[in-house]
Design an enzyme around this catalytic site. Structure first.
Site, PDB file in Angstrom:
ATOM      1  N   ARG A 121       0.838  -1.212   0.000  1.00 32.98           N
ATOM      2  CA  ARG A 121       0.000   0.000   0.000  1.00 32.98           C
ATOM      3  C   ARG A 121       0.862   1.247   0.000  1.00 32.98           C
ATOM      4  N   ILE A 150      12.842   8.086   2.774  1.00 39.15           N
ATOM      5  CA  ILE A 150      11.999   8.330   1.603  1.00 39.15           C
ATOM      6  C   ILE A 150      11.608   7.006   0.936  1.00 39.15           C
ATOM      7  N   LEU A 205       0.057  15.308   1.466  1.00 39.65           N
ATOM      8  CA  LEU A 205      -0.039  14.388   2.610  1.00 39.65           C
ATOM      9  C   LEU A 205      -1.486  14.052   2.916  1.00 39.65           C
ATOM     10  N   ALA A 250      -2.449  11.102   0.803  1.00 36.49           N
ATOM     11  CA  ALA A 250      -1.867   9.810   1.200  1.00 36.49           C
ATOM     12  C   ALA A 250      -2.414   9.355   2.559  1.00 36.49           C
ATOM     13  N   LEU A 304      -2.445 -16.597  18.240  1.00 35.17           N
ATOM     14  CA  LEU A 304      -1.653 -17.577  17.481  1.00 35.17           C
ATOM     15  C   LEU A 304      -0.569 -18.242  18.325  1.00 35.17           C
ATOM     16  N   GLU A 331       3.594   9.878   7.651  1.00 38.48           N
ATOM     17  CA  GLU A 331       2.396  10.663   7.279  1.00 38.48           C
ATOM     18  C   GLU A 331       1.817  11.396   8.491  1.00 38.48           C
TER      19      GLU A 331
HETATM   20  P1  TGC Z   1       0.718  25.295   9.372  1.00 35.88           P
HETATM   21  O1  TGC Z   1       1.074  26.722   9.574  1.00 35.88           O
HETATM   22  O2  TGC Z   1      -0.328  24.660  10.225  1.00 35.88           O
HETATM   23  O3  TGC Z   1       0.284  25.058   7.845  1.00 35.88           O
HETATM   24  C1  TGC Z   1       1.025  25.609   6.761  1.00 35.88           C
HETATM   25  C2  TGC Z   1       0.032  25.760   5.605  1.00 35.88           C
HETATM   26  O4  TGC Z   1      -0.423  24.452   5.197  1.00 35.88           O
HETATM   27  C3  TGC Z   1      -1.847  24.353   5.358  1.00 35.88           C
HETATM   28  N1  TGC Z   1      -2.120  22.992   5.840  1.00 35.88           N
HETATM   29  C4  TGC Z   1      -2.629  22.029   5.076  1.00 35.88           C
HETATM   30  N2  TGC Z   1      -3.052  22.044   3.811  1.00 35.88           N
HETATM   31  C5  TGC Z   1      -3.535  20.887   3.318  1.00 35.88           C
HETATM   32  N3  TGC Z   1      -3.586  19.746   4.008  1.00 35.88           N
HETATM   33  C6  TGC Z   1      -3.147  19.679   5.284  1.00 35.88           C
HETATM   34  N4  TGC Z   1      -3.177  18.546   5.952  1.00 35.88           N
HETATM   35  C7  TGC Z   1      -2.649  20.867   5.873  1.00 35.88           C
HETATM   36  N5  TGC Z   1      -2.140  21.169   7.091  1.00 35.88           N
HETATM   37  C8  TGC Z   1      -1.829  22.480   7.051  1.00 35.88           C
HETATM   38  C9  TGC Z   1      -2.206  25.423   6.363  1.00 35.88           C
HETATM   39  O5  TGC Z   1      -3.536  25.847   6.220  1.00 35.88           O
HETATM   40  C10 TGC Z   1      -1.225  26.518   5.998  1.00 35.88           C
HETATM   41  O6  TGC Z   1      -1.685  27.175   4.855  1.00 35.88           O
HETATM   42  P2  TGC Z   1      -1.433  28.752   4.648  1.00 35.88           P
HETATM   43  O7  TGC Z   1      -2.091  29.064   3.340  1.00 35.88           O
HETATM   44  O8  TGC Z   1      -2.081  29.421   5.828  1.00 35.88           O
HETATM   45  O9  TGC Z   1       0.045  28.951   4.638  1.00 35.88           O
HETATM   46  O10 TGC Z   1       2.063  24.455   9.425  1.00 35.88           O
HETATM   47  P3  TGC Z   1       2.985  24.073  10.663  1.00 35.88           P
HETATM   48  O11 TGC Z   1       4.403  24.296  10.266  1.00 35.88           O
HETATM   49  O12 TGC Z   1       2.492  24.735  11.911  1.00 35.88           O
HETATM   50  O13 TGC Z   1       2.793  22.473  10.771  1.00 35.88           O
HETATM   51  C11 TGC Z   1       1.624  21.885  11.035  1.00 35.88           C
HETATM   52  C12 TGC Z   1       1.838  20.342  11.158  1.00 35.88           C
HETATM   53  C13 TGC Z   1       2.674  20.004  12.382  1.00 35.88           C
HETATM   54  C14 TGC Z   1       0.425  19.755  11.312  1.00 35.88           C
HETATM   55  C15 TGC Z   1       2.527  19.825   9.883  1.00 35.88           C
HETATM   56  O14 TGC Z   1       3.826  20.287   9.761  1.00 35.88           O
HETATM   57  C16 TGC Z   1       2.533  18.332   9.793  1.00 35.88           C
HETATM   58  O15 TGC Z   1       1.572  17.724   9.359  1.00 35.88           O
HETATM   59  N6  TGC Z   1       3.671  17.667  10.216  1.00 35.88           N
HETATM   60  C17 TGC Z   1       3.840  16.235  10.014  1.00 35.88           C
HETATM   61  C18 TGC Z   1       4.793  16.010   8.873  1.00 35.88           C
HETATM   62  C19 TGC Z   1       4.432  14.795   8.077  1.00 35.88           C
HETATM   63  O16 TGC Z   1       3.321  14.271   8.117  1.00 35.88           O
HETATM   64  N7  TGC Z   1       5.351  14.343   7.252  1.00 35.88           N
HETATM   65  C20 TGC Z   1       5.080  13.258   6.374  1.00 35.88           C
HETATM   66  C21 TGC Z   1       6.157  13.118   5.330  1.00 35.88           C
HETATM   67  S1  TGC Z   1       5.695  12.147   3.923  1.00 35.88           S
HETATM   68  C22 TGC Z   1       5.568  10.584   4.507  1.00 35.88           C
HETATM   69  O17 TGC Z   1       5.650  10.298   5.651  1.00 35.88           O
HETATM   70  C23 TGC Z   1       5.303   9.557   3.476  1.00 35.88           C
HETATM   71  S2  TGC Z   1       5.218   7.936   4.056  1.00 35.88           S
HETATM   72  C24 TGC Z   1       4.362   7.307   2.742  1.00 35.88           C
HETATM   73  C25 TGC Z   1       4.269   5.863   2.655  1.00 35.88           C
HETATM   74  O18 TGC Z   1       5.285   5.152   2.566  1.00 35.88           O
HETATM   75  O19 TGC Z   1       3.090   5.421   2.594  1.00 35.88           O
HETATM   76  P1  FAD Z   2      10.342  13.352  14.953  1.00 33.22           P
HETATM   77  O1  FAD Z   2       9.585  14.419  14.260  1.00 33.22           O
HETATM   78  O2  FAD Z   2      11.727  13.643  15.403  1.00 33.22           O
HETATM   79  O3  FAD Z   2       9.496  12.808  16.166  1.00 33.22           O
HETATM   80  C1  FAD Z   2      10.021  11.970  17.193  1.00 33.22           C
HETATM   81  C2  FAD Z   2       8.940  11.847  18.286  1.00 33.22           C
HETATM   82  O4  FAD Z   2       8.667  13.155  18.816  1.00 33.22           O
HETATM   83  C3  FAD Z   2       7.609  11.332  17.754  1.00 33.22           C
HETATM   84  O5  FAD Z   2       6.968  10.538  18.724  1.00 33.22           O
HETATM   85  C4  FAD Z   2       6.812  12.596  17.531  1.00 33.22           C
HETATM   86  O6  FAD Z   2       5.391  12.408  17.553  1.00 33.22           O
HETATM   87  C5  FAD Z   2       7.271  13.431  18.723  1.00 33.22           C
HETATM   88  N1  FAD Z   2       7.059  14.856  18.482  1.00 33.22           N
HETATM   89  C6  FAD Z   2       7.627  15.655  17.535  1.00 33.22           C
HETATM   90  N2  FAD Z   2       7.163  16.898  17.631  1.00 33.22           N
HETATM   91  C7  FAD Z   2       6.250  16.881  18.638  1.00 33.22           C
HETATM   92  C8  FAD Z   2       5.394  17.864  19.220  1.00 33.22           C
HETATM   93  N3  FAD Z   2       5.352  19.128  18.763  1.00 33.22           N
HETATM   94  N4  FAD Z   2       4.611  17.498  20.261  1.00 33.22           N
HETATM   95  C9  FAD Z   2       4.610  16.209  20.704  1.00 33.22           C
HETATM   96  N5  FAD Z   2       5.384  15.253  20.206  1.00 33.22           N
HETATM   97  C10 FAD Z   2       6.194  15.587  19.193  1.00 33.22           C
HETATM   98  N6  FAD Z   2       8.959  11.048   4.671  1.00 33.22           N
HETATM   99  C11 FAD Z   2       8.871  11.590   3.427  1.00 33.22           C
HETATM  100  O7  FAD Z   2       9.020  12.792   3.232  1.00 33.22           O
HETATM  101  N7  FAD Z   2       8.632  10.784   2.347  1.00 33.22           N
HETATM  102  C12 FAD Z   2       8.482   9.441   2.444  1.00 33.22           C
HETATM  103  O8  FAD Z   2       8.262   8.747   1.452  1.00 33.22           O
HETATM  104  C13 FAD Z   2       8.578   8.840   3.756  1.00 33.22           C
HETATM  105  N8  FAD Z   2       8.506   7.492   3.903  1.00 33.22           N
HETATM  106  C14 FAD Z   2       8.729   6.933   5.145  1.00 33.22           C
HETATM  107  C15 FAD Z   2       8.813   5.549   5.276  1.00 33.22           C
HETATM  108  C16 FAD Z   2       9.086   4.972   6.509  1.00 33.22           C
HETATM  109  C17 FAD Z   2       9.198   3.476   6.625  1.00 33.22           C
HETATM  110  C18 FAD Z   2       9.251   5.803   7.654  1.00 33.22           C
HETATM  111  C19 FAD Z   2       9.519   5.204   8.996  1.00 33.22           C
HETATM  112  C20 FAD Z   2       9.183   7.171   7.525  1.00 33.22           C
HETATM  113  C21 FAD Z   2       8.936   7.763   6.274  1.00 33.22           C
HETATM  114  N9  FAD Z   2       8.940   9.147   6.119  1.00 33.22           N
HETATM  115  C22 FAD Z   2       8.829   9.711   4.861  1.00 33.22           C
HETATM  116  C23 FAD Z   2       9.256  10.015   7.237  1.00 33.22           C
HETATM  117  C24 FAD Z   2       8.104  10.222   8.220  1.00 33.22           C
HETATM  118  O9  FAD Z   2       7.140  11.059   7.695  1.00 33.22           O
HETATM  119  C25 FAD Z   2       8.706  10.768   9.514  1.00 33.22           C
HETATM  120  O10 FAD Z   2       9.420   9.703  10.125  1.00 33.22           O
HETATM  121  C26 FAD Z   2       7.670  11.329  10.452  1.00 33.22           C
HETATM  122  O11 FAD Z   2       7.055  12.490   9.896  1.00 33.22           O
HETATM  123  C27 FAD Z   2       8.252  11.647  11.841  1.00 33.22           C
HETATM  124  O12 FAD Z   2       9.419  12.375  11.719  1.00 33.22           O
HETATM  125  P2  FAD Z   2      10.753  11.907  12.528  1.00 33.22           P
HETATM  126  O13 FAD Z   2      10.975  10.472  12.215  1.00 33.22           O
HETATM  127  O14 FAD Z   2      11.823  12.877  12.192  1.00 33.22           O
HETATM  128  O15 FAD Z   2      10.361  12.000  14.028  1.00 33.22           O
END
Ligand code: TGC
Ligand code: FAD
Length: 388
Positions: free
Chosen positions: A94, A167, A243, A246, A342, A367
């Protein structure tokens, strides 16, 4: 494996259209034929077979919810159901489909130029080209707003420096969507695999999501033409909107992993005899199964509700957070509980629950971690952004 069985306590199937049921069954059949016989080996070997990409393309699941450019243009619910069946096979499968369709393709489809769409989307939909999505960095995961990767103008060109960590598909991708800081704010760039200065490394020794390739991207004075920038992407909202796509797939997908675990546990409990009776006949086992089936059916209904909101065009990011938080932590708890049913057999790759549980540790973190989704919901409830 479908929800058309005794586990479907609430008649989930009756809420689906014929087309949705048909898409789900087609994907379930693919998983049974092409994935289940091999997935334990892929997991053990720590690999994802690239040859599966064109097969997934033929199945029509790569970017299936996007319109045009060789994509099927299905409903969000149909896409979600495909994710459910794919993740019933393995979260790594997935993940491949999520990253290809909802992150790499979606970023081009939503923010790219017509030229970029024509160059990449049809080949990506067919599984002939693989994409990845680089947002996370070694020092910035939950907090991508502070990313260090930079893009600086040099005449009409851009020069990129930085690195991206964790990534999915990173080291096998033909094209990477890379997010970088510029003087005007965060922007997205398409980096083809063979660009000088762009290198990748596969991350080894993972205990989770082993049937998936995870990599690190390094950008060392990578020179890109102006045409490599995603012209419509402005600010952090652009990658965060990808995001949302996804994360939506994960809401359904994690329910699929849980379904596979419960089904495995029910079958095992009915066939395993201790004290002269099937262990399914003991009340403690039935309580575990009943609790898990209730949670599984609730997760499926939540996913479907969010899917209908998405198809209506009204879904909000915090609602996706509710789904991701609930369904992933529910699935993880179910996978661990199924493993207990199991017994010793549950610790091998012969049965799926511990493989799913290990995978779901990554799904809980990527995510947006469960803590971040909790705080997104907290912000919606209180108006205070506790992560800042
Ligand atoms: P913040 O100031 O809240 O937002 C910045 C701008 O973004 C807008 N926004 C969104 N828009 C669409 N969808 C969402 N979910 C959105 N969340 C926020 C927001 O309205 C704002 O827009 P504007 O026009 O006002 O500038 O941003 P912040 O820096 O305070 O951060 C908020 C926070 C912590 C929720 C955000 O940084 C976050 O979601 N952090 C988590 C990072 C994360 O999820 N990384 C994932 C990396 S990719 C991955 O993991 C792929 S794994 C895939 C796989 O293998 O399946
Ligand atoms: P951190 O952000 O350092 O967090 C560490 C711990 O601190 C967590 O428990 C977190 O919840 C906690 N924490 C952080 N900030 C706060 C807060 N403000 N308050 C409370 N708790 C907090 N990323 C991509 O861009 N693209 C991809 O394709 C992708 N694929 C991935 C595949 C795998 C298998 C994995 C494991 C990760 C992948 N990621 C990808 C990265 C993933 O999105 C990050 O691992 C995730 O967003 C968390 O970031 P970090 O690992 O740096 O942890």
């Amino acid at each position: 494996m479908t929800l058309t069985d005794p586990l479907d306590l609430l008649d989930f199937d009756s809420l689906l259209s014929d087309e949705e049921r048909q898409i789900r069954e087609t994907v379930a059949r693919f998983v049974t034929e092409h994935v289940r016989p091999h997935v334990a080996d892929w997991f053990e070997e720590g690999t994802f077979p690239r040859e599966l990409a064109p097969e997934l393309g033929k199945l029509g699941v790569l970017g299936m919810h996007l319109e045009g450019y060789g994509c099927a243009g299905t409903s969000a619910v149909a896409y979600g159901l495909a994710c459910l069946e794919l993740e019933a096979g393995d979260s790594g499968l997935r993940s491949f489909v999520s990253v290809q369709g909802s992150l790499a393709m979606f970023s081009i489809w939503r923010y790219g130029s017509e030229e970029q769409k024509l160059q990449w989307l049809p080949r990506m939909a067919a599984g002939e080209a693989i994409g990845c999505f680089g947002l996370t960095e070694p020092d910035f995961g939950s907090d991508p707003a502070n990313m260090r990767t930079r893009a600086v103008r040099d005449g009409d060109d851009w020069i990129l420096n930085g690195s991206k960590m964790w990534i999915t598909n990173g080291s096998i991708a033909d094209v990477a969507t890379v997010w970088a800081r510029t003087e005007e704010g965060i922007r997205g760039f398409l980096v083809p695999r063979d660009t000088p200065g762009f290198t990748t490394r596969t991350i080894k020794k993972k205990l989770s999501l082993r049937a998936s390739i995870t990599g690190e991207l390094s950008l060392d004075d990578v020179r890109l033409p102006a045409s490599a920038q995603l012209p419509e992407a402005r600010g952090l909202g652009a990658p965060l909107s990808c995001l949302s796509e996804a994360r939506f797939g994960i809401v359904f997908g994690s329910a699929g992993a849980a379904l596979d675990c419960v089904r495995t546990a029910v079958d095992y409990a009915n066939s395993r005899v201790q004290f002269g009776r099937p262990i399914a006949a003991f009340q403690l086992t039935q309580q575990k199964l009943a609790d898990m089936a209730v949670d599984l059916n609730t997760s499926a209904l939540l996913a479907l509700h969010l899917g209908r909101l998405k198809d209506a065009g009204t879904i909000k990011p915090h609602q996706i957070s509710v789904g991701k938080l609930n369904n992933v932590r529910t699935a993880l708890a179910i996978a661990r509980e199924c493993r207990t049913i199991l017994g010793g057999s549950g610790i091998t790759l012969e049965y799926s629950p511990l493989r799913h549980a290990n995978n779901l540790e990554s799904v809980l973190t990527y995510e947006g971690t469960s803590e971040i989704h909790t705080l997104v919901i907290g912000q919606t409830l209180t108006g205070h952004a506790a992560f800042k």
